[in-house]
Write a protein that holds these residues in place. Structure first.
Motif, PDB file in Angstrom:
ATOM      1  N   THR A  48       0.810  -1.095  -0.003  1.00 43.24           N
ATOM      2  CA  THR A  48      -0.192  -0.062   0.015  1.00 43.24           C
ATOM      3  C   THR A  48       0.920   1.212   0.013  1.00 43.24           C
ATOM      4  N   ASP A  49       2.292   1.206   0.368  1.00 43.11           N
ATOM      5  CA  ASP A  49       3.038   2.348   0.432  1.00 43.11           C
ATOM      6  C   ASP A  49       3.243   2.769  -1.167  1.00 43.11           C
ATOM      7  N   TYR A  50       3.292   2.053  -1.993  1.00 46.85           N
ATOM      8  CA  TYR A  50       3.428   2.631  -3.481  1.00 46.85           C
ATOM      9  C   TYR A  50       2.244   3.328  -4.083  1.00 46.85           C
ATOM     10  N   THR A  51       2.532   4.445  -4.120  1.00 46.79           N
ATOM     11  CA  THR A  51       1.450   5.361  -4.488  1.00 46.79           C
ATOM     12  C   THR A  51       1.375   6.259  -5.894  1.00 46.79           C
ATOM     13  N   GLU A  52       2.724   6.152  -6.214  1.00 48.88           N
ATOM     14  CA  GLU A  52       3.167   7.354  -7.442  1.00 48.88           C
ATOM     15  C   GLU A  52       3.292   6.522  -8.794  1.00 48.88           C
ATOM     16  N   GLY A  53       2.485   6.745  -9.645  1.00 49.60           N
ATOM     17  CA  GLY A  53       2.688   6.225 -10.994  1.00 49.60           C
ATOM     18  C   GLY A  53       2.607   7.158 -12.004  1.00 49.60           C
ATOM     19  N   ILE A  54       3.575   7.094 -13.176  1.00 50.08           N
ATOM     20  CA  ILE A  54       3.511   8.004 -14.273  1.00 50.08           C
ATOM     21  C   ILE A  54       2.146   7.579 -15.020  1.00 50.08           C
ATOM     22  N   GLU A  55       1.709   6.494 -15.064  1.00 53.09           N
ATOM     23  CA  GLU A  55       0.350   6.254 -15.294  1.00 53.09           C
ATOM     24  C   GLU A  55      -0.250   5.400 -14.060  1.00 53.09           C
ATOM     25  N   THR A  56      -1.655   5.467 -13.831  1.00 54.44           N
ATOM     26  CA  THR A  56      -2.206   4.933 -12.698  1.00 54.44           C
ATOM     27  C   THR A  56      -3.483   4.299 -13.255  1.00 54.44           C
ATOM     28  N   ILE A  57      -3.702   2.980 -12.649  1.00 51.80           N
ATOM     29  CA  ILE A  57      -4.999   2.299 -13.119  1.00 51.80           C
ATOM     30  C   ILE A  57      -5.844   2.176 -11.680  1.00 51.80           C
ATOM     31  N   ASP A  58      -7.045   2.760 -11.710  1.00 50.57           N
ATOM     32  CA  ASP A  58      -7.773   2.577 -10.493  1.00 50.57           C
ATOM     33  C   ASP A  58      -8.241   1.047 -10.634  1.00 50.57           C
ATOM     34  N   VAL A  59      -8.034   0.352  -9.612  1.00 52.43           N
ATOM     35  CA  VAL A  59      -8.524  -1.020  -9.583  1.00 52.43           C
ATOM     36  C   VAL A  59      -9.350  -1.284  -8.341  1.00 52.43           C
ATOM     37  N   GLU A  60      -9.915  -0.178  -7.921  1.00 56.97           N
ATOM     38  CA  GLU A  60     -10.659  -0.267  -6.485  1.00 56.97           C
ATOM     39  C   GLU A  60     -11.817  -1.444  -6.779  1.00 56.97           C
ATOM     40  N   GLY A  61     -11.888  -2.199  -5.754  1.00 52.36           N
ATOM     41  CA  GLY A  61     -12.826  -3.065  -5.820  1.00 52.36           C
ATOM     42  C   GLY A  61     -12.660  -4.348  -6.379  1.00 52.36           C
ATOM     43  N   LEU A  62     -11.554  -4.397  -7.150  1.00 58.00           N
ATOM     44  CA  LEU A  62     -11.152  -5.632  -7.932  1.00 58.00           C
ATOM     45  C   LEU A  62     -10.131  -6.489  -7.303  1.00 58.00           C
ATOM     46  N   PHE A  63     -10.187  -7.831  -7.746  1.00 57.69           N
ATOM     47  CA  PHE A  63      -9.280  -8.702  -7.185  1.00 57.69           C
ATOM     48  C   PHE A  63      -8.080  -8.639  -8.285  1.00 57.69           C
ATOM     49  N   ILE A  64      -6.808  -8.470  -8.002  1.00 54.76           N
ATOM     50  CA  ILE A  64      -5.600  -8.643  -8.541  1.00 54.76           C
ATOM     51  C   ILE A  64      -5.172 -10.021  -8.612  1.00 54.76           C
ATOM     52  N   ALA A  65      -4.804 -10.793  -9.802  1.00 56.32           N
ATOM     53  CA  ALA A  65      -4.016 -11.894  -9.688  1.00 56.32           C
ATOM     54  C   ALA A  65      -2.902 -12.113 -10.691  1.00 56.32           C
ATOM     55  N   PRO A  66      -2.023 -12.975 -10.690  1.00 55.05           N
ATOM     56  CA  PRO A  66      -1.037 -13.138 -11.760  1.00 55.05           C
ATOM     57  C   PRO A  66      -1.795 -13.542 -13.051  1.00 55.05           C
ATOM     58  N   GLY A  67      -1.306 -13.477 -14.143  1.00 59.65           N
ATOM     59  CA  GLY A  67      -1.667 -13.681 -15.453  1.00 59.65           C
ATOM     60  C   GLY A  67      -1.697 -15.041 -15.575  1.00 59.65           C
ATOM     61  N   LEU A  68      -2.927 -15.633 -16.057  1.00 59.14           N
ATOM     62  CA  LEU A  68      -3.055 -17.105 -16.029  1.00 59.14           C
ATOM     63  C   LEU A  68      -2.138 -17.856 -17.188  1.00 59.14           C
ATOM     64  N   ILE A  69      -1.474 -19.048 -16.680  1.00 58.30           N
ATOM     65  CA  ILE A  69      -0.898 -19.694 -17.387  1.00 58.30           C
ATOM     66  C   ILE A  69      -1.548 -21.155 -17.906  1.00 58.30           C
ATOM     67  N   ASN A  70      -1.505 -21.590 -19.162  1.00 55.31           N
ATOM     68  CA  ASN A  70      -2.149 -22.496 -19.783  1.00 55.31           C
ATOM     69  C   ASN A  70      -1.054 -23.640 -20.045  1.00 55.31           C
ATOM     70  N   GLY A  71      -1.028 -24.489 -19.078  1.00 54.40           N
ATOM     71  CA  GLY A  71      -0.005 -25.615 -19.177  1.00 54.40           C
ATOM     72  C   GLY A  71       0.362 -26.616 -20.264  1.00 54.40           C
ATOM     73  N   HIS A  72      -0.780 -26.739 -20.957  1.00 53.37           N
ATOM     74  CA  HIS A  72      -0.644 -27.722 -22.017  1.00 53.37           C
ATOM     75  C   HIS A  72      -1.768 -27.545 -23.110  1.00 53.37           C
ATOM     76  N   LEU A  73      -1.299 -27.216 -24.308  1.00 54.34           N
ATOM     77  CA  LEU A  73      -2.271 -26.972 -25.523  1.00 54.34           C
ATOM     78  C   LEU A  73      -1.861 -27.381 -26.834  1.00 54.34           C
ATOM     79  N   HIS A  74      -2.645 -28.329 -27.559  1.00 53.22           N
ATOM     80  CA  HIS A  74      -2.378 -28.357 -29.034  1.00 53.22           C
ATOM     81  C   HIS A  74      -3.031 -27.084 -29.871  1.00 53.22           C
ATOM     82  N   LEU A  75      -2.387 -26.146 -29.999  1.00 57.64           N
ATOM     83  CA  LEU A  75      -3.186 -25.018 -30.686  1.00 57.64           C
ATOM     84  C   LEU A  75      -3.644 -25.412 -32.085  1.00 57.64           C
ATOM     85  N   GLU A  76      -3.237 -26.361 -32.734  1.00 58.19           N
ATOM     86  CA  GLU A  76      -3.682 -26.716 -33.849  1.00 58.19           C
ATOM     87  C   GLU A  76      -5.156 -27.035 -33.912  1.00 58.19           C
TER      88      GLU A  76
END
Lengths: 572, 572
Positions: A48-76
């Motif tokens: 919470t002590d990071y408050t300065e950004g050149i750009e800021t996105i307000d994500v109030e009320g949202l849950f923040i998670a890491p980008g998802l990783i799909n561990g196995h796919l045959h794209l074809e």
């Protein structure tokens, strides 16, 4: 690294600040308010002590998670180009996909893998690769290429290739086929991940398969099977795709103690399912609705696959990790709101921002090479009256080997009996124009007239055609050649519907939406000429796969899978 | 691999079969009956259906767990040779130890590290190494060697070196010292583990330290500190050694959700403590007695360190993993019964079987090089009446900076005042015979007569000597030179007790039992001449460490740690 540390220390504002969200901490399972400071492509600070950004996105009320990783796919199987898949996956929160380019490798070998690697370069989704371990899948079919252990060794040295793809040849492992063991050793030498594929393997055979060095499985269908595999050290990949859905069966095997060894994967997914259900977000939604703790579900799509594949630069919201971040409006619905990839907003509100795309070219776009077919190409000789016929089983990819009495024409050749649902089926070799055609009969598909053909026919992807009339079958095969791959429905001398899949005869350049709509038209056309299966081209695509019992067909002929050999049509 | 698979499949009996035990499954937390079939050095199969072994050990009624992994140890602090430590650790169930050879590197640089690597080769305990990141520790002392980023890069390419050792120089990280960052980048480039050392670091500074690439910490002293570090992605190494014991404080930070990120380490351990408490088994015993689930405790000493260090060949009882296995008579007492290393019984009933040992030789055995000292070497000049004095704080390694009035002799030189417990202390450079001596005064040690000297003085390991009389101090230093390192107690012109530490002036060739008994004699002798601390040589060894506040002494003089500079004796 210098500017990253500056932002971490608070000496410089973040390039991008996510303010006001509740982060899902995949290390501890906790959810608590914290801002995220991003420097370039990296997470610089969480708190919470990071408050300065050149750009800021307000994500109030949202849950923040890491980008998802799909561990196995045959794209074809999605029929989509990497860029189009990326657009789609990104809008659903997936920022890393591990591909096993097994299908294109069966058509084009290393060249095909390189084509996919190149076409997926510099996209806002990281496509990483496993070197396909089983090309060709068997000796009972003619593929476009084969990958030796030397090829695998070379592939493992390429930058975006992580390890060895699913080792489907478990008999080869158990019988210690030297080439199979060499492939495994090549990956083991550099401590690379080795994926498995061992449906129903249990007991001593499973111990042997794992002892050889294979580390994961995505073919479990029963809870007890999954439990035994986890106990013996395998990573459990819980699959929920188009052809195989295992989540409901396997989720009860996941416990707080073993969940660290579990991850979600999609394996094979059709464009219509992508549109209907989504990508990895679908698994998060479905698993939490089934009662899985949302924090655990997110771990199974982030930290766990990152650890399984040694991707220590991602999979968590922590300083020094890649700024692959998603915001979610609630932890049951998993509606992805923002998707940040490498520190840049890449999708928002379910829509990916546009990005430069690479295309396929050259040999990849002209892979369908056949010796001309004519009226007599599908002539079927039989001495006696009885033939072995492939019996479709509704909603299954396994088939039955049935003995049926068949009809012949004035020349003594076998003819279809649409009234008894006995149709001709043929696999036309299409990689080297050898003219080799495997011929047989099938019951259960339901066509009353016309023909259907496809160049997507696992695993060698020759042209598979079924039909009531030889003339329509010929036309369908010729149309596939003209399209350089695809799906075709012919009705009495006319092309009723078709879709071109010019990329190795497997993939399209269309969007997911266009493809889904075209597939709907094709299925509709197939149903109009009598096709019974809900998804008839998917059904056809498994009929040439000689590792699933009981009776299949390849360009080399009818294959009795339990005997693992080509058998004559003639039934004694 | 072939014979391994044969045993797995059941086609050949196991070379060694463990029959009748209850295995502790570190993947699932379950405990259940299973036999273990071993082929050569590897586990071939786990299950009750393995019943045939060329050799069989009946482990009926015992719990079977993976061999323990000690994730962080400075072997030098044990004073033991690798072989002797192996004998001891093995008898307590430890089969892998990760060493940070920081101490010997400060004496001999790469040559010292190589000496330790060679002397620990082919032992029945695997010694793996982290390249020491901070040699010398500061610029305020004279070490025997220094390791540049180029040296680190070279070391990282050696086979048993896993990654970069504890980065103690956190100011260097935060101020982005180019050499420090180069060392980190060298390890990051190949995705090697990077250990940290960041006592009390929190908030933005901690974020910056982690963002630089550092992945673990073993210096937490408070629960909240540990929790923050885990949240930000650090591996928490819970330390319980001789000088620092953090288990009781940190165990409450471990939860079922975050325990996968936690492991146990010993860091520094004296021979007497080894004998009294054991090795990693001590941590298992103590943590479970404090209420930790035994399955979790075992994970924290097996699977978790294996994952932290990327040692995927061990840390679990699963096919294809190294047959490093222990049997335990109960899960509270953790009495280790059998220890199997690489498939061979290596210890039983608390006794390791004998094994071939390698020895140290050459330069490693003659490292103490001093310019001759005489009566006047310890002359201490002072213009005024007041001096800065190192004030010992009981049971702490930090000291106070105190201003005291001192006495002088007829020549005007400062003399000791044993009645006021003001003694002389000196650090004699011993790597290059430069003759450089740092001189000062200390209060709180308690000597009434004689002198004590040691060549174990963190981190540069020069000769540290304290005494009441200059003549005894001279004798003590000369004796250390004669012994080529060690501990000495002198009383009025006579060597009262001594111990030779000929390996780099840091380690002995004696057994743990002999050493513990010799240390007891030494401590007794020190106490007889008045030494107050329970463990006076341990106390002395930290007085030259200029990173722990407030006042320390090196060969360059008195160091005011908060100002991080050498200060004069003269107190204004």
């Amino acid at each position: 690294m210098e500017s990253l540390i500056d932002v971490s220390k608070g000496d410089r504002p973040a390039d991008l600040l996510l303010r006001g969200g509740k982060i899902v901490n995949v290390f501890t399972g906790e959810i608590y308010p914290a801002n995220i400071a991003i420097a370039g492509e990296w997470i610089a600070g969480v708190g919470t002590d990071y408050t300065e950004g050149i750009e800021t996105i307000d994500v109030e009320g949202l849950f923040i998670a890491p980008g998802l990783i799909n561990g196995h796919l045959h794209l074809e199987s999605s029929l989509l180009s990497p860029a189009e898949y990326a657009r789609f996956a990104l809008s659903h929160g997936t920022t890393t996909v591990i591909l096993d380019p097994h299908e294109i490798a069966n058509v084009l070998g290393i060249e095909g893998i390189h084509a996919l690697i190149n076409a997926s370069k510099d996209l806002p989704v990281d496509f990483l690769f496993m070197a396909p371990s089983c090309v060709p899948a068997t000796h009972l079919e003619t593929a476009g290429a084969s990958l030796s252990s030397t090829d695998i060794e070379k592939l493992l040295h390429e930058p975006r290739i992580l390890g060895l793809g699913e080792m489907m040849n478990f008999p080869g492992v158990l019988h210690q086929d030297p080439e199979v063991l060499k492939k495994i050793r090549a990956a083991q030498k550099d401590r690379r991940p080795i994926d498995g594929h061992a449906p129903l393997l249990l007991g001593k055979s499973l111990n042997a398969y794992i002892a050889s060095g294979i580390e994961s499985d995505h073919e479990c269908t029963r809870k007890e099977e999954a439990e035994e595999k986890i106990r013996l050290g395998m990573w459990l990949m819980i699959r929920e795709g188009t052809a195989a859905k295992n989540l409901a069966e396997l989720l009860p095997a996941v416990t707080p103690q073993n969940s660290r060894r579990c991850l979600f994967v999609l394996d094979d997914l059709e464009p219509a399912d992508l549109l209907k259900y989504g990508e990895m977000d679908h698994l998060l939604r479905k698993s939490t609705q089934m009662g899985l703790d949302p924090g655990t579900a997110i771990q199974m799509a982030t930290l766990n696959p990152a650890e399984r594949f040694g991707l220590h630069d991602r999979g968590a919201l922590a300083p020094g990790r890649r700024a692959d971040i998603i915001s979610i409006s609630n932890l049951k619905g998993f509606n992805v709101r923002h998707v940040i990839k490498n520190g840049k907003v890449a999708a928002q509100g379910g829509k990916a921002y546009s990005f430069p795309r690479r295309h396929f070219d050259g040999a990849v776009l002209s892979t369908v090479k056949i010796k001309p077919v004519d009226e007599f190409s599908f002539d079927l000789d039989l001495k006696g009256e009885n033939a072995w016929v492939i019996g479709l089983v509704p909603d299954q990819i396994l088939t039955q080997k049935i003995r049926l009495k068949v009809k012949k024409d004035f020349r003594g050749k076998v003819v279809c009996s649409p009234e008894a649902d006995i149709l001709k089926i043929a696999v036309v070799e299409r990689h080297r124009a050898s003219g080799q055609i495997g011929l047989g009969l099938i019951r259960g598909l339901g066509l009353k007239r016309g023909a259907m053909a496809t160049s997507v026919a696992h695993d060698s992807h020759n042209i598979l055609v079924v039909g009531v009339h030889d003339r329509d079958m010929k036309m369908a095969v010729q149309e596939i050649e003209k399209l350089q791959g695809g799906f075709v429905v012919v009705e009495e001398g006319k092309i009723k519907a078709s879709l071109s899949l010019p990329v190795a005869g497997l993939m399209s350049m269309l969007t997911a939406e266009e493809l889904a709509s075209r597939m709907e038209d094709l299925n509709h056309a197939a149903h109009e000429i009598g096709a019974i299966p809900k998804n008839p081209f998917l059904t056809l695509s498994f009929l040439a796969l000689p590792v699933i019992p009981e009776l299949k067909i390849t360009d080399q002929g009818l294959v009795d899978v339990s005997e693992f050999r080509v058998i004559p049509l003639e039934a004694p």
